[in-house]
Design a protein around this motif. Structure first.
Motif, PDB file in Angstrom:
ATOM      1  N   VAL A  24      93.834  19.557  85.875  1.00  0.00           N
ATOM      2  CA  VAL A  24      92.470  19.649  86.410  1.00  0.00           C
ATOM      3  C   VAL A  24      91.467  19.780  85.279  1.00  0.00           C
ATOM      4  O   VAL A  24      90.419  19.135  85.269  1.00  0.00           O
ATOM      5  CB  VAL A  24      92.359  20.843  87.378  1.00  0.00           C
ATOM      6  CG1 VAL A  24      90.904  21.077  87.760  1.00  0.00           C
ATOM      7  CG2 VAL A  24      93.190  20.603  88.615  1.00  0.00           C
ATOM      8  N   MET A  25      91.838  20.607  84.307  1.00  0.00           N
ATOM      9  CA  MET A  25      90.908  20.840  83.197  1.00  0.00           C
ATOM     10  C   MET A  25      90.645  19.581  82.380  1.00  0.00           C
ATOM     11  O   MET A  25      89.534  19.329  81.947  1.00  0.00           O
ATOM     12  CB  MET A  25      91.473  21.924  82.266  1.00  0.00           C
ATOM     13  CG  MET A  25      91.461  23.302  82.879  1.00  0.00           C
ATOM     14  SD  MET A  25      89.794  23.779  83.316  1.00  0.00           S
ATOM     15  CE  MET A  25      90.062  25.449  83.845  1.00  0.00           C
ATOM     16  N   PHE A  27      91.022  16.523  83.427  1.00  0.00           N
ATOM     17  CA  PHE A  27      90.737  15.351  84.249  1.00  0.00           C
ATOM     18  C   PHE A  27      89.450  14.605  83.856  1.00  0.00           C
ATOM     19  O   PHE A  27      89.471  13.379  83.700  1.00  0.00           O
ATOM     20  CB  PHE A  27      90.701  15.719  85.737  1.00  0.00           C
ATOM     21  CG  PHE A  27      90.307  14.573  86.619  1.00  0.00           C
ATOM     22  CD1 PHE A  27      91.219  13.558  86.888  1.00  0.00           C
ATOM     23  CD2 PHE A  27      89.021  14.464  87.130  1.00  0.00           C
ATOM     24  CE1 PHE A  27      90.858  12.483  87.662  1.00  0.00           C
ATOM     25  CE2 PHE A  27      88.651  13.383  87.903  1.00  0.00           C
ATOM     26  CZ  PHE A  27      89.571  12.390  88.178  1.00  0.00           C
ATOM     27  N   PRO A  28      88.332  15.324  83.672  1.00  0.00           N
ATOM     28  CA  PRO A  28      87.104  14.586  83.311  1.00  0.00           C
ATOM     29  C   PRO A  28      87.267  13.776  82.035  1.00  0.00           C
ATOM     30  O   PRO A  28      86.833  12.623  81.957  1.00  0.00           O
ATOM     31  CB  PRO A  28      86.070  15.699  83.117  1.00  0.00           C
ATOM     32  CG  PRO A  28      86.596  16.849  83.883  1.00  0.00           C
ATOM     33  CD  PRO A  28      88.084  16.769  83.809  1.00  0.00           C
TER      34      PRO A  28
END
Lengths: 305, 441
Positions: A24-25, A27-28
């Motif tokens: 999640v961390m 992902f960007p």
């Protein structure tokens, strides 16, 4: 037996949770990398086998024709030579100067902050604006540098229009504008080095120079390696300085044109995007080779604490 | 357990947040036939009913900041008459203009209206980037192509479709520093001058210490050697679409132009901007400049005081020429507001608009009979010399993709220009390159 199994499940749940969070961390960043870097690389590779049509329509497959043409194009080889030449001029000079400055500014000195800022400012200024100012400094009719040289009794140097000097002139701008960035990174690396080593060597009576070569240099080498790899990659992609300073009509064009500049001219000026893509693939290949070699060599000189 | 629930919740929330950005666009695209369509219809209707409330903005792209300032005046007047249309003028430099325009065309986001040039019209027109103006012109009371020079109309006509309306035309004239001429005791250039006279004057005006040159022969085609080529009876592109660079008369014309540099009568200048600087800081006494420079020159006190212009000198055999070209106003095929865009182009092309352009001194208007108004805008210079040359002017040579061979020609000629290579050899190389480029068009 039973309790062991439970802990195993528990720990695997924990790893799963961490793994999930990790993704999640990042992902960007991954999304940006995919959309802006990875996919375009494959699209460019694909496009390099086509004769591109006008306005992105009607591409015609021509196989390896672009590559065949590229290997016969003398200008491409000039560009390879110039790009490598620029990198060889800029990278070593930048790293040596940046390291010396970083060591100096790491010590006790008044006005450290101001010096650091001054060295970093060129990095913040827009390359196009910076080049316009340098172009004026280099001007052989009313430029400041030639004026000063004349005052010292030295003949006017044709910094831009002389093919033998132009690459050096461009490199000077490159060195000047990247020192600050490398310096800040190295400064951060220097501050990681524990003071104890220096204190211990002081007791042993080591001189400043000995300390530099036996403590500072080995311990800053991971940062140095990072700076080396990234600045080689950035130098290989040089474009804006050359583009702003030397037009196609300039006599120094052949001796300064870089691969990215040539890519730009072919893709956008002459509307031959397929050929431009082939040139960029060549650049990608060269950068990849250099980086792989550097990765292999790092074991020889980089010390991780 | 509680912690895990919180973390999963956070997890999903963050994922949703990161995806939201891309999600919106795909959603609206996917459900384009559902409610979305109804919504857009409603907004369109609303816009139709109250046109003055939310005015339509029409972008107008060009590459000359001197002209753009004056066109702004015209746009203000136009907006006053048409309160439902706003004009947004976008200026960029010549080469950035074309790279930017092509990128915009590829992405389907061309400006609504923009300048067109003979170098690029075919590329844009033949590839469906421009709106065919035929029906608009036929239905207009204010625009009739018969009012423009035939040669200019033809540039923008591809297979019978008119893709732009002529905006202006330009020629090249000889600029000279009156003060330096007076100092040297030489008569000003006039229409009896030949190449020999030009060279003779250049010799007298050149100082040995390099502080002053008689002539500014920069490496430039339109404001440079093209004029000499056509004066000498040569050509850059032949009638049957071959390169003219290998013709004897062409080579001799280029040779004559380059000889000023070789004989030390002109500095070596490669940069476009440096040519104007060389005149404006008194380094060169003479130079060739197009009529589009007038508004910039008129804004300079130094130029107003010391300079004037004259028709180009003729070849020693009496061959006269001046490179003649004109711009056109075009509308993008992808424009959302073709009617409003046409209204703006119609105004620019009407008698009224063309006269206003001439009056303001933007450029020599293409409309027949407006030339005097243009010369009146520049009483300090002999601007009439630009118009006098139209009778024997030569249209700027162009093919379907002129920009491909034009810049490469510079690359191949620059060694000859600097005197490091034989001009004839370089010209033959240019001819080979150019024939190859034209065959691939």
């Amino acid at each position: 037996m039973r309790s062991k199994r439970i802990t195993k499940i528990k720990s695997s749940r924990k790893t799963w949770n961490e793994w999930c969070w990790g993704w999640v961390m990042i992902f960007p960043t991954i999304a940006g990398l995919l959309i802006l870097n990875i996919i375009p690389i494959f699209e460019t590779f694909y496009l390099s086998f086509f004769k591109s049509g006008a306005f992105g329509k009607g591409n015609i497959f021509i196989g390896l024709e672009n590559y065949r043409k590229m290997f016969q194009d003398a200008q491409v080889w000039y560009a390879v030579r110039n790009t490598l030449g620029y990198t060889c001029l800029v990278v070593p000079a930048t790293i040596v100067i940046a390291l010396l400055l970083a060591v100096a500014l790491n010590g006790k000195m008044r006005g450290k902050g101001i010096y650091r800022t001054i060295y970093f400012i060129p990095m913040v200024a827009a390359p196009a604006a910076v080049t316009m100012v340098w172009k004026w400094l280099y001007n052989n009719q009313y430029g400041l540098i030639n004026y000063l040289l004349n005052r010292l009794g030295i003949d006017t140097v044709n910094w831009i229009d002389n093919p033998k000097i132009a690459l050096v002139s461009v490199s000077i701008i490159g060195i000047w504008s990247t020192i600050g960035y490398s310096m800040v990174l190295l400064l951060a690396g220097l501050q990681e080095i524990p003071r104890d080593y220096y204190e211990a060597s002081n007791i042993d009576g080591a001189s400043g120079i000995r300390q530099f070569f036996h403590i500072t240099l080995p311990l800053v080498s991971p940062t140095l390696f990072f700076v080396l790899v990234t600045s080689i990659i950035t130098s290989m992609q040089v474009f804006d300085v050359v583009y702003m300073m030397i037009g196609v009509t300039n006599p120094s064009y052949d001796s300064t044109v870089s691969l990215v500049y040539l890519f730009y001219n072919n893709s956008f000026k002459y509307s031959n995007k397929g050929y431009g893509s082939a040139i960029v693939m060549l650049l990608l290949l060269i950068i990849m080779l250099i980086t792989v070699v550097q990765g292999k060599l790092q074991k020889k000189w980089v010390n991780y604490m | 357990m509680k912690k895990r629930i919180i973390s999963t919740l956070l997890c999903t929330a963050m994922l949703a947040a990161t995806l939201a950005g891309c999600g919106n666009t795909t959603d609206s695209a996917a459900t384009a036939n559902g409610q979305e369509e109804v919504k857009t219809e409603v907004t369109v209707d609303a816009a139709k009913e109250t046109p003055s409330k939310d005015a339509v903005t029409i972008s107008y792209a060009c590459w000359d900041s001197n002209q753009a300032n004056l066109i702004r005046t015209m746009a203000d007047e136009f907006e006053a008459q048409n309160p439902d249309i706003k004009i947004d003028i976008q200026v960029s430099g010549w080469s950035d203009y074309w790279t930017g325009l092509e990128a915009a065309g590829t992405g389907g986001s061309l400006p609504d209206t923009f300048w067109m040039h003979s170098n690029n019209i075919y590329y844009y027109g033949a590839n469906d980037q421009l709106l065919d103006l035929g029906d608009y012109i036929a239905g207009s009371d204010n625009v009739d192509l018969a009012n423009y020079p035939e040669g200019l109309n033809e540039i923008y006509n591809i297979d019978g479709k008119q893709y732009a309306v002529p905006k202006d035309y330009d020629t090249i004239a000889l600029w000279y520093n009156k003060t330096l001429f007076d100092e040297a005791g030489i008569g000003y250039p006039d229409d009896t001058w030949t190449w020999d006279d030009l060279k003779e004057a250049a010799r007298k005006l050149t100082k040995d210490d390099g502080s002053q040159y008689g002539f500014c022969a920069g490496l430039h085609n339109q404001e440079g050697y093209y004029n000499f080529v056509y004066q000498n009876g040569g050509e850059i592109i032949t009638g049957d679409r071959k390169s003219g660079y290998d013709e004897e008369a062409t080579i001799a014309g280029i040779e004559e132009y380059f000889s000023f540099v070789k004989e030390g009568l002109s500095p070596e200048i490669y940069d476009d901007q440096a040519r104007a600087e060389a005149i404006q800081n008194g380094l060169c006494a003479m130079g060739l400049f197009g009529s589009w420079n007038l508004s910039g020159f008129a804004a300079s006190d130094f130029m107003k005081e010391n300079f004037d212009c004259a028709v180009l000198p003729m070849s020693n055999e009496g061959g006269k020429s001046s490179i003649f070209n004109g711009l056109g106003n075009a509308i993008a095929a992808t424009t959302q507001y073709p009617d409003q865009a046409w209204k703006w182009v119609e105004y620019l092309s009407s008698k009224e608009g063309q006269e206003r352009q001439a009056e303001l001194g933007v450029a020599i208007s293409a409309y027949n009979g407006t030339a005097d108004m243009f010369t009146d805008a520049y009483p300090m210079f002999n601007a009439k010399s630009y118009i006098d040359m139209v009778d024997y002017a030569q249209i700027r040579p162009y093919s379907n993709q002129t920009s491909v061979w034009e810049d490469k020609a510079y690359e191949l000629l620059k060694d000859a220009y600097a005197g490091k290579e034989d001009t004839a050899d370089a010209c033959i190389k240019v001819a080979e390159m150019m024939n190859q480029a034209i065959s691939e068009e």
